[in-house]
Design an enzyme around this catalytic site. Structure first.
Site, mmCIF file in Angstrom:
data_model
loop_
_atom_site.group_PDB
_atom_site.id
_atom_site.type_symbol
_atom_site.label_atom_id
_atom_site.label_comp_id
_atom_site.label_asym_id
_atom_site.label_seq_id
_atom_site.Cartn_x
_atom_site.Cartn_y
_atom_site.Cartn_z
ATOM 1 N N GLY A 1 0.820 -1.199 0.000
ATOM 2 C CA GLY A 1 0.000 0.000 0.000
ATOM 3 C C GLY A 1 0.856 1.251 0.000
ATOM 4 N N CYS A 2 0.236 2.378 -0.313
ATOM 5 C CA CYS A 2 0.987 3.633 -0.431
ATOM 6 C C CYS A 2 1.475 4.135 0.921
ATOM 7 C CB CYS A 2 0.140 4.690 -1.126
ATOM 8 S SG CYS A 2 -1.520 4.934 -0.424
ATOM 9 N N TYR A 3 0.596 4.204 1.912
ATOM 10 C CA TYR A 3 1.020 4.641 3.247
ATOM 11 C C TYR A 3 2.068 3.698 3.843
ATOM 12 C CZ TYR A 3 -2.735 8.188 3.798
ATOM 13 O OH TYR A 3 -3.563 9.287 3.695
ATOM 14 N N ALA B 1 5.584 4.419 2.291
ATOM 15 C CA ALA B 1 6.224 5.615 2.844
ATOM 16 C C ALA B 1 6.685 5.373 4.277
ATOM 17 C CB ALA B 1 5.262 6.796 2.787
#
Length: 335
Positions: A155-157, A160
């Protein structure tokens, strides 16, 4: 040439990945697909995204039984930019046909099937396949991506957050009794292309959501190996994620220790450390396939703040999926 189809090709992540595949010298598009009843079926992708005129003019097809059978017989791999349950339901047939599957949804990110009812709202239809999937955080697990035909794109979160935290965890700097606090802001493209009032740009102001219950929290915890407090926020901009991470480090931790931990990214062309005193901005990564990191240590209070910035549609989705595809098929070598 390796032939890759994209299912869910008209969403932001799917369309971005289709463009990246079209630009790749080692890959070719094996078809663009959406659900059979989608209003986008029958339209060229470049009609929906004019920036792709002359680049991706392929007509988007509805994924009926005949189209699915054709895809399975013509492609080497398929990328799923679909809803989580749709991905979980499609994967068995795709694997049985011998395809390599790159799932951009959360349908295969956990070995533990019990997470799905709690955080995704459904019982996983094929829990045995979760044990076969490899997690495609390419900067940390590149060598696992050739051995499985099922790759779960992170996932994106979590991308990061994990890129900022895993060096500290691996180097043993985090206080195990404390929970890193992650405050992250995403652009509205992270909510998808479907029109909704609460993600209409004119309605969006900076606000938290999914507080103490977002599905990316267990994903971060699973691959960090430590509990965290994760609070996502919706920002009034199109794309990008900025995660500000505050964590307790072990007493006696020095700046040299932190710098040594982040040396794991030395030589990486995808993860870059900014010079001391500089902090990443959303505009620094929007449209790019890179993660920018910065940190500062308070040695008196044993507090470390790490800032991590990525483009949610690129490093947080499509470009990381492309990296997974290239590594899996041997088009890109990670040391």
């Amino acid at each position: 040439m390796t032939t890759i189809a994209v299912i869910g090709a008209t969403g932001y992540a799917g369309a971005t990945l289709a463009k990246l595949i079209a630009l790749s010298p080692a890959l070719t598009l094996g078809g663009l697909y959406v659900s059979e009843n989608s209003l986008d079926a029958g339209k060229p992708l470049s009609q929906l995204y004019p920036e792709m005129l002359g680049l991706v003019d392929d007509v988007v097809q509805g994924l009926g039984a005949e189209a699915l059978a054709g895809l399975c017989s013509q492609c080497d791999g398929v990328a799923l930019a679909t809803e989580h349950l749709v991905s979980a339901s499609l994967v068995p047939q795709l694997l049985q046909a011998g395809l390599s599957v790159f799932d951009l949804s959360g349908g295969h990110r956990f070995k533990d099937a019990s997470i799905y009812p709690s955080y995704y709202g459904f019982e996983h239809p094929h829990p045995q396949l979760l044990l076969e999937a490899e997690y495609g955080l390419v900067d940390w697990y590149p060598h696992t991506l050739k051995g499985s035909k099922l790759i779960a794109v992170p996932g994106c979160y979590p991308t990061a957050s994990l890129l900022g935290l895993k060096p500290l965890k691996q180097f043993g700097l985090l206080q195990e009794s404390s929970m890193p606090v992650i405050n992250a802001v995403s652009g509205v493209s992270g909510a998808g292309r479907k029109a909704q009032l609460n993600t209409h740009l004119c309605e969006v102001s900076l606000t938290p959501y999914g507080v103490l219950g977002h599905r990316h929290q267990p994903e971060i915890e699973t691959y960090l190996g430590q509990q965290v407090v994760f609070t996502p926020h919706l920002g009034n901009f199109k794309r990008g994620i900025l995660a500000t991470i505050t964590c307790q480090v072990k007493p006696g931790t020095t700046e040299a220790d932190v710098a040594q931990a982040f040396e794991i990214y030395e030589g990486s062309d995808k993860v870059k450390l900014l010079p001391a005193g500089s902090w990443p901005k959303i505009d620094d990564v929007a449209g790019s396939d890179r993660c920018l990191l910065a940190w500062k240590l308070d040695p008196l209070r044993n507090v470390l703040v790490v800032a991590s910035a990525i483009d949610n549609l690129m490093k947080g989705a499509a470009s990381q999926a492309l990296e997974c595809i290239n590594i899996h098929f041997g088009h890109e070598v990670y040391s």
